[in-house]
Design an enzyme around this catalytic site. Sequence first.
Site, PDB file in Angstrom:
ATOM      1  N   CYS A  42       0.851  -1.287   0.155  1.00 35.41           N
ATOM      2  CA  CYS A  42      -0.013  -0.314  -0.134  1.00 35.41           C
ATOM      3  C   CYS A  42       0.967   1.642  -0.256  1.00 35.41           C
ATOM      4  O   CYS A  42       1.514   1.272   0.021  1.00 35.41           O
ATOM      5  CB  CYS A  42      -0.895   0.072   1.269  1.00 35.41           C
ATOM      6  SG  CYS A  42      -2.314  -0.735   0.908  1.00 35.41           S
ATOM      7  N   SER A  43       0.619   2.387  -0.665  1.00 33.44           N
ATOM      8  CA  SER A  43       1.055   3.782  -0.516  1.00 33.44           C
ATOM      9  C   SER A  43       2.626   3.572  -1.324  1.00 33.44           C
ATOM     10  O   SER A  43       2.478   3.181  -1.929  1.00 33.44           O
ATOM     11  CB  SER A  43       0.725   4.014   1.056  1.00 33.44           C
ATOM     12  OG  SER A  43       1.094   5.532   0.782  1.00 33.44           O
ATOM     13  N   ALA A  44       3.305   4.036  -0.863  1.00 34.04           N
ATOM     14  CA  ALA A  44       4.165   3.838  -0.644  1.00 34.04           C
ATOM     15  C   ALA A  44       4.989   2.833  -1.586  1.00 34.04           C
ATOM     16  O   ALA A  44       5.774   2.841  -2.583  1.00 34.04           O
ATOM     17  CB  ALA A  44       5.953   4.686   0.104  1.00 34.04           C
ATOM     18  N   TYR A  81       2.978   0.522  -2.252  1.00 35.22           N
ATOM     19  CA  TYR A  81       2.357   0.177  -4.194  1.00 35.22           C
ATOM     20  C   TYR A  81       3.032   0.445  -4.865  1.00 35.22           C
ATOM     21  O   TYR A  81       3.342   0.260  -5.845  1.00 35.22           O
ATOM     22  CB  TYR A  81       1.072   0.617  -3.705  1.00 35.22           C
ATOM     23  CG  TYR A  81       0.418  -0.261  -5.299  1.00 35.22           C
ATOM     24  CD1 TYR A  81       0.095  -1.175  -5.448  1.00 35.22           C
ATOM     25  CD2 TYR A  81       0.041   1.143  -5.685  1.00 35.22           C
ATOM     26  CE1 TYR A  81      -0.531  -1.973  -6.949  1.00 35.22           C
ATOM     27  CE2 TYR A  81       0.147   0.866  -7.299  1.00 35.22           C
ATOM     28  CZ  TYR A  81      -0.460  -0.334  -7.679  1.00 35.22           C
ATOM     29  OH  TYR A  81      -1.163  -0.732  -9.134  1.00 35.22           O
ATOM     30  N   GLY A 104      -2.995  -0.372  -3.280  1.00 39.06           N
ATOM     31  CA  GLY A 104      -3.377   0.448  -3.688  1.00 39.06           C
ATOM     32  C   GLY A 104      -3.184   1.368  -2.625  1.00 39.06           C
ATOM     33  O   GLY A 104      -1.933   1.910  -2.114  1.00 39.06           O
TER      34      GLY A 104
END
Length: 305
Positions: free
Chosen positions: A169-171, A173, A191
């Site tokens: 997730c985030s960074a 991803y 995501g």
Amino acid sequence: MKPPSGHKKTLTRLSQEVFNTPLMIEPAKAEVIVAALYDRLNVSALERLDGTTLEAKEMLALAGDARRSYENWKPFHMDDEIAVIPVDGTLVHKYGHLDPYSGMTGYDGIARKFRAAMRDEDVKAIWLDIDSPGGSTSGCFELCYEILKNSQSEGGKKPVWAYVDEQACSAAYAIASVCDKIYAPRTGMAGSIGCYLIYTDWSKRMDAEGLKTTIIRAGERKARITGTEPLDKEEVVSLQAWVDDTRRQFAELVAAGRDMTVEAVLATEARWYTGYDAAEMGLIDSVMGQDEAWDRLKSQIGQDA
């Protein structure tokens, strides 16, 4: 060749650490240490715990094996001609550790392993094993564009696959999105393509405790986010523009890596998705078990050979 300054003192300290003192080390490793320095420490033979003896010639051979082992050392685990790079826990900038440590992984450590794997002729593919909620923005995009450059290069390219085990997730991803393929289990999360900033206003608590802070500014906008005073409207607008711009850069990166439009990426509104939903959104290539994905990568590099 003249020894460097302090060389004798170093050997003296090493002798004191190795000889005539209790050790907590595997005997085989101790043998390697003594063998590597036997000529400098004037050791003519080494009596082993099992009663056998290592003569000078045998110690020289052992030292050579240890030296060759060191020279062939790789900064990553390798299996089936595939370099495995873990991306675990919180991601941080300039961490200084090659491997995940204390619940964090450094972008610098990932980058060093990635570059080493790209240079290594024994490596035919790279596998990123990702289980991370993300982390710092600093250092993230630089690493991602380095990986993306390899993915989009012509010739000499090595497959770079990401496996979501169980969170990207985030960074995290962002890193996965620039790999050639992304696979995940049904429960894998992917995501959260967005950005946020947390501001804590301590001013009311300080008032309640009788504390007062006076800020002497040189420049009207200097020190406006110290937490000792409420944010004014101009600073709110400025900070919002900052996170919006970061989100836009993130979306552009994902769009380039996943062959999506920037608008489609932004339309996710930073939601995260699991398994089949993530695949339907185009955030991963397919829902697949780790063993199956690994075998598929092995098959690909076998066909490319």
